[in-house]
Design a protein around this motif. Structure first.
Motif, PDB file in Angstrom:
ATOM      1  N   ARG A   1       0.833  -1.209   0.000  1.00 56.67           N
ATOM      2  CA  ARG A   1       0.000   0.000   0.000  1.00 56.67           C
ATOM      3  C   ARG A   1       0.864   1.254   0.000  1.00 56.67           C
ATOM      4  O   ARG A   1       0.566   2.230  -0.708  1.00 56.67           O
ATOM      5  CB  ARG A   1      -0.916   0.008   1.224  1.00 56.67           C
ATOM      6  N   ALA A   2       1.930   1.235   0.820  1.00 52.58           N
ATOM      7  CA  ALA A   2       2.821   2.399   0.870  1.00 52.58           C
ATOM      8  C   ALA A   2       3.454   2.663  -0.487  1.00 52.58           C
ATOM      9  O   ALA A   2       3.496   3.812  -0.968  1.00 52.58           O
ATOM     10  CB  ALA A   2       3.900   2.173   1.929  1.00 52.58           C
ATOM     11  N   ALA A   3       3.934   1.588  -1.148  1.00 50.90           N
ATOM     12  CA  ALA A   3       4.568   1.780  -2.459  1.00 50.90           C
ATOM     13  C   ALA A   3       3.558   2.304  -3.475  1.00 50.90           C
ATOM     14  O   ALA A   3       3.882   3.175  -4.302  1.00 50.90           O
ATOM     15  CB  ALA A   3       5.161   0.449  -2.939  1.00 50.90           C
ATOM     16  N   ASP A   4       2.312   1.794  -3.436  1.00 50.85           N
ATOM     17  CA  ASP A   4       1.280   2.242  -4.372  1.00 50.85           C
ATOM     18  C   ASP A   4       0.974   3.731  -4.178  1.00 50.85           C
ATOM     19  O   ASP A   4       0.828   4.469  -5.164  1.00 50.85           O
ATOM     20  CB  ASP A   4       0.007   1.421  -4.184  1.00 50.85           C
ATOM     21  N   ILE A   5       0.828   4.161  -2.912  1.00 49.07           N
ATOM     22  CA  ILE A   5       0.505   5.572  -2.661  1.00 49.07           C
ATOM     23  C   ILE A   5       1.642   6.480  -3.144  1.00 49.07           C
ATOM     24  O   ILE A   5       1.402   7.502  -3.803  1.00 49.07           O
ATOM     25  CB  ILE A   5       0.236   5.805  -1.158  1.00 49.07           C
TER      26      ILE A   5
ATOM     27  N   ALA B   1       9.770   1.969   0.185  1.00 51.60           N
ATOM     28  CA  ALA B   1       8.739   0.954   0.441  1.00 51.60           C
ATOM     29  C   ALA B   1       9.083  -0.364  -0.258  1.00 51.60           C
ATOM     30  O   ALA B   1       8.895  -1.451   0.307  1.00 51.60           O
ATOM     31  CB  ALA B   1       7.380   1.472  -0.025  1.00 51.60           C
ATOM     32  N   LEU B   2       9.588  -0.304  -1.474  1.00 49.29           N
ATOM     33  CA  LEU B   2       9.961  -1.525  -2.201  1.00 49.29           C
ATOM     34  C   LEU B   2      11.114  -2.255  -1.514  1.00 49.29           C
ATOM     35  O   LEU B   2      11.136  -3.496  -1.487  1.00 49.29           O
ATOM     36  CB  LEU B   2      10.359  -1.173  -3.638  1.00 49.29           C
ATOM     37  N   ASN B   3      12.059  -1.504  -1.000  1.00 46.90           N
ATOM     38  CA  ASN B   3      13.180  -2.117  -0.293  1.00 46.90           C
ATOM     39  C   ASN B   3      12.686  -2.930   0.894  1.00 46.90           C
ATOM     40  O   ASN B   3      13.080  -4.085   1.114  1.00 46.90           O
ATOM     41  CB  ASN B   3      14.156  -1.031   0.151  1.00 46.90           C
ATOM     42  N   ASN B   4      11.792  -2.334   1.682  1.00 42.45           N
ATOM     43  CA  ASN B   4      11.263  -3.037   2.847  1.00 42.45           C
ATOM     44  C   ASN B   4      10.317  -4.166   2.439  1.00 42.45           C
ATOM     45  O   ASN B   4      10.242  -5.201   3.121  1.00 42.45           O
ATOM     46  CB  ASN B   4      10.532  -2.039   3.760  1.00 42.45           C
TER      47      ASN B   4
ATOM     48  N   HIS C   1      14.131  -5.582  -4.866  1.00 42.97           N
ATOM     49  CA  HIS C   1      15.391  -4.906  -4.550  1.00 42.97           C
ATOM     50  C   HIS C   1      16.043  -4.332  -5.807  1.00 42.97           C
ATOM     51  O   HIS C   1      16.654  -3.244  -5.748  1.00 42.97           O
ATOM     52  CB  HIS C   1      16.345  -5.883  -3.858  1.00 42.97           C
ATOM     53  N   ASP C   2      15.936  -5.042  -6.934  1.00 43.80           N
ATOM     54  CA  ASP C   2      16.491  -4.502  -8.184  1.00 43.80           C
ATOM     55  C   ASP C   2      15.797  -3.185  -8.549  1.00 43.80           C
ATOM     56  O   ASP C   2      16.450  -2.222  -8.974  1.00 43.80           O
ATOM     57  CB  ASP C   2      16.324  -5.514  -9.319  1.00 43.80           C
ATOM     58  N   ARG C   3      14.474  -3.140  -8.419  1.00 47.20           N
ATOM     59  CA  ARG C   3      13.735  -1.898  -8.704  1.00 47.20           C
ATOM     60  C   ARG C   3      14.163  -0.794  -7.740  1.00 47.20           C
ATOM     61  O   ARG C   3      14.310   0.377  -8.128  1.00 47.20           O
ATOM     62  CB  ARG C   3      12.229  -2.141  -8.591  1.00 47.20           C
ATOM     63  N   THR C   4      14.376  -1.178  -6.485  1.00 53.63           N
ATOM     64  CA  THR C   4      14.801  -0.192  -5.472  1.00 53.63           C
ATOM     65  C   THR C   4      16.144   0.421  -5.849  1.00 53.63           C
ATOM     66  O   THR C   4      16.316   1.646  -5.820  1.00 53.63           O
ATOM     67  CB  THR C   4      14.915  -0.879  -4.098  1.00 53.63           C
TER      68      THR C   4
ATOM     69  N   ASP D   1      21.277   8.359  -4.472  1.00 54.06           N
ATOM     70  CA  ASP D   1      21.151   8.167  -3.021  1.00 54.06           C
ATOM     71  C   ASP D   1      22.014   6.972  -2.624  1.00 54.06           C
ATOM     72  O   ASP D   1      21.585   5.818  -2.674  1.00 54.06           O
ATOM     73  CB  ASP D   1      19.684   7.920  -2.660  1.00 54.06           C
ATOM     74  N   ARG D   2      23.254   7.247  -2.244  1.00 49.15           N
ATOM     75  CA  ARG D   2      24.187   6.169  -1.939  1.00 49.15           C
ATOM     76  C   ARG D   2      23.816   5.461  -0.640  1.00 49.15           C
ATOM     77  O   ARG D   2      24.027   4.253  -0.508  1.00 49.15           O
ATOM     78  CB  ARG D   2      25.610   6.741  -1.853  1.00 49.15           C
ATOM     79  N   TYR D   3      23.267   6.183   0.310  1.00 51.30           N
ATOM     80  CA  TYR D   3      22.888   5.548   1.573  1.00 51.30           C
ATOM     81  C   TYR D   3      21.761   4.543   1.352  1.00 51.30           C
ATOM     82  O   TYR D   3      21.836   3.387   1.803  1.00 51.30           O
ATOM     83  CB  TYR D   3      22.475   6.618   2.580  1.00 51.30           C
ATOM     84  N   GLY D   4      20.706   4.979   0.659  1.00 49.53           N
ATOM     85  CA  GLY D   4      19.621   4.051   0.345  1.00 49.53           C
ATOM     86  C   GLY D   4      20.094   2.917  -0.537  1.00 49.53           C
ATOM     87  O   GLY D   4      19.679   1.747  -0.375  1.00 49.53           O
TER      88      GLY D   4
END
Length: 780
Positions: free
Chosen positions: A609-613, A626-629, A647-650, A659-662
């Motif tokens: 839901r979070a990724a969709d929003i 959201a995708l990472n989690n 994870h690939d999409r993330t 964003d190197r940290y993410g």
């Protein structure tokens, strides 16, 4: 009157019946002292040769004086040069006060013994805050030096009472005391301080030749002026000084030996030793070591306070140490409790010791000292002190340095621009009245809030986004936050009453930093106070933000049910306010907490839901989080291919934003999924990338997590030595953070690697044996 037993004939001008020619100063007579008898007889005095005359005089033994005019001889009774009795004047060249037990000062004792060595410093000053044990240390080192035979010429002691309300001992008084100890009679003391100093140096030089080096201990000095004339000219002698001030001047150079409070073990031992001295059978210290540690902590490990606490216990043998600890726990009455009065009416009090130093300050520095107590943390920067006192920073540093020289502050570490006062001195300063407290506290709170907000912008900013110029970069912002963390987190409860809006802003600015640096308990405290402030202000948006931050902190301390409740509340408020960005953020955090609580289907649903929003709102970066989690939750239900895809999409989105940290987080998670599907080489590559990025970003904990996962992947391809090295590095980093949980996981991974390496060696050994037995070995 009986005739004198012995005489020594001298000539005097006729008609002169006085002891000294009129108009001749007593000092001129002393300047003519050039010879003395040895220690077994009277010193011979050579006086200026008289002009021709007919009158002679002779000095008689005892109290007689022999005059001769012409053929008539007269004997009169007068005071002998030596005073009452015959022989040399008494000397006090072993005048050190008794040695006292010393606890926990070996390093400083060794430093003093080095300074008192033949090749050491001519003058040494032991300096430190009131009550830190300077005199005990100096006397202990002096006695040790004497025991080693370093001062055959003797020891001299003078108490300069530098901080006595009745007035300090002046240089002339100090010189007179030392000259008497060296055997100079009152009648031969010169009238001026310069002449006394000349005689003092001369006597010490004579003693160096006749007996050897002398140690002079000058206790409780308050200014270089008290000491200049006490510095011996002969290089063999040593001057050892104690002072609350770091005494330096262009014409007074000395080696400074600073003294701090005791360590925890030595502080407890001081009280234990004191109890045992009075009553060897006193069981209280052994029966309740925890209470003893509490007393030592409440005393700030300051020897004076510890000595008073020990005296309170010895005065009342039935007083439990725990009861004294409870008494001292109250910070409002602690200083009043730390005082002791003996049967003679003499009192010993920590507060009185501080008073003597404070009263010597000028008005501006006294005000600065009072204001420093408004800072809630353990130390503060020069810049913050300037804000508090409303003065220029350069002028403020001068004032802080003055307080440090007075023993009321320390710059720790040196040249750092950060200043720390002892806990008891902070309590003392807080009790002093100051009219501008409210305004000063508001200035300080504004400074901390605005600067923290600027630092937080660097932590939240994506590459290319504009950030405040107050900090050069993210690393500089983190450096400031690390230095000020204790002050910032302490300011929130300190200023909560009456400053709700500022407290709220400060808490919001700290939320990302405290989680990234893994200060989870600080994050809990700060957000709990902030939540109260939002409800006082009836600020629903800020309440939702704070609940979201609070939920993250609760999850990090493994209070999963509380975290789920906080994030659910936050999502509900955001939904009520039609704040879809906030709702998506809360749902993402809710999913993490649900996954930790093993409610995996609910977690996958929340992340989806979070990724969709976020996708609907065009928030690509939020979608990536959201995708990472989501990928982590999918791994936990063994949907590894789906997790790899997430994870690939993330990673692709984080790369868009640089964003190197993410990206490091996503790479680490991807590596775990790759390992689960036996793509070990790919897993090793991604974990290595993640560890390198975390190292560049100075995220040590993230680096350790990636290293531990890398070690597991290396084990799978039987690179055991590399795996062992990698796990060992991870364990060392987790130890730095005192993260016992993660350290335990890494240690289990290391044990598994070691065990598998042994099994692999055994398997290879059996293979070699089997081949040899089948005739295929080297001998075949």
């Amino acid at each position: 009157m009986a005739p004198p037993r012995s005489t020594s004939a001298r000539r005097r001008p006729a008609g002169d019946t006085s002891r000294r020619p009129a108009g001749t100063s007593r000092s001129r007579g002393l300047e003519a002292l050039s010879e003395r008898y040895d220690a077994e007889g009277a010193d011979r005095v050579e006086r200026p040769g008289p002009p021709a005359g007919t009158r002679q005089w002779a000095r008689a033994s005892d109290n007689g004086r022999n005059y001769q005019a012409g053929r008539d001889q007269h004997v009169s009774e007068t005071r002998n040069y030596w005073g009452p009795g015959s022989g040399p004047a008494p000397q006090a060249t072993a005048s050190l006060p008794p040695d006292r037990p010393l606890t926990g000062r070996k390093e400083r004792t060794d430093a003093l013994l080095d300074a008192l060595a033949p090749d050491g410093a001519g003058t040494t000053v032991v300096t430190g805050l009131p009550g830190v044990g300077k005199t005990v240390l100096a006397l202990h080192a002096a006695h040790r030096a004497v025991e080693r035979g370093r001062f055959p010429g003797g020891t001299l002691y003078v108490h300069l009472r530098g901080y006595d309300p009745a007035g300090a001992v002046g240089p002339e008084q100090a010189l007179e005391s030392l000259l008497r100890a060296l055997g100079v009679r009152d009648g031969d003391l010169p009238p001026t301080v310069e002449e006394q100093a000349a005689l003092y140096r001369s006597e010490l030089n004579r003693r160096a030749g006749a007996h050897g080096a002398v140690l002079i201990v000058a206790d409780d000095a308050s200014s270089p002026g008290q000491l200049r004339h006490l510095v011996p000219a002969h290089p063999a002698h040593r001057l050892l000084v104690t002072s609350r001030d770091a005494l330096t001047a262009p014409d007074f150079r000395a080696r400074l030996v600073p003294l701090d409070e005791l360590d925890a073990e030595s502080a407890a031992a001081l009280i234990t030793t004191a109890l045992a001295e009075v009553s060897p059978d006193d069981p209280r210290a052994e029966e309740d070591p925890g209470a003893l540690e509490r007393v030592a902590d409440y005393c700030g490990r300051l020897p004076l306070a510890l000595t008073i606490a020990a005296a309170l216990l010895t005065d009342d043998p039935g007083l439990p140490i725990a009861t004294l600890a409870d008494d001292l726990a109250n910070i409002r009455t602690r200083l009043k409790r730390l005082q002791h009065e003996d049967g003679d009416g003499r009192s010993l009090a920590v507060e009185t010791a501080f008073d003597l130093s404070y009263q010597r300050l000028g008005p501006r520095n006294a005000r600065l000292f009072r204001l420093l107590s408004l800072n809630p943390g353990p130390d503060l920067s020069t810049e913050a002190a300037a804000v508090l006192s409303d003065r220029e920073e350069r002028e403020t540093r001068t004032g802080l340095a003055t307080l440090a020289r007075a023993g009321l502050l320390n710059e720790q570490p040196p040249r750092s621009g950060r200043w720390r006062a002892h806990d008891l001195i902070r309590l003392y300063a807080a009790e002093l009245p100051e009219e501008g407290e409210k305004e000063a506290l508001e200035r300080l709170l504004t400074y901390y809030t605005t600067t923290c907000d600027a630092a937080d912008d660097h932590l939240r900013a994506l590459p290319g986004q504009p950030v405040p110029e107050l900090f050069a970069d993210r690393a500089a912002a983190l450096t400031w936050l690390d230095a000020e963390r204790a002050n910032l987190t302490a300011m929130v409860p300190h200023a909560a009453a009456g400053h709700s809006r500022m407290v709220l802003l400060l808490a919001e600015s700290l939320s990302v930093y405290l989680v990234q640096r893994r200060h989870f308990h600080d994050a809990l405290t700060v957000n709990e106070y902030a939540l109260t402030a939002t409800r006082e202000l009836e600020d629903r948006r800020s309440e939702a933000n704070t609940l979201n931050s609070l939920g993250i902190a609760l999850r990090r301390v493994r209070r999963y049910d509380d975290a789920i409740h906080a994030h659910t509340q936050a999502a509900g408020i955001y939904r009520e306010l039609e704040n879809r960005h906030g709702e998506a953020s809360s749902l993402n955090n809710l999913g993490i907490a649900l996954a930790e609580a093993r409610r995996l289907d609910d977690a996958i649903h929340a992340h989806t839901r979070a990724a969709d929003i976020h996708r609907e709102l065009g928030n690509r970066h939020g979608e990536a989080n959201a995708l990472n989690n989501l990928g982590i939750a999918l791994q936990k239900v063994q949907r590894y291919e789906d997790a790899i895809h997430a994870h690939d999409r993330t990673i692709a989105i984080f790369d868009e934003f640089d964003d190197r940290y993410g990206g490091a987080s996503a790479l680490n998670n991807l590596g775990i999924a790759l390992r689960k599907v036996r793509r070990y080489d790919d897993a090793i590559h991604t974990h290595t990338q993640a560890a390198d990025i975390y190292r560049e970003l100075e995220d040590r904990h993230g680096e350790a997590g990636s290293l531990n996962n890398l070690g597991i992947a290396l084990r799978k391809v039987r690179r055991y030595d590399d795996a062992i090295h990698t796990h060992t590095r991870a364990i060392a980093i987790f130890e730095e953070f005192d993260d016992l949980y993660s350290k335990g996981l890494a240690e289990r991974a290391l044990d598994a690697t070691l065990l598998e390496r042994e099994k692999d060696r055994e398997r290879r050994g059996w293979r070699r044996w089997f081949r040899w037995g089948r005739g295929r070995g080297p001998e075949a």
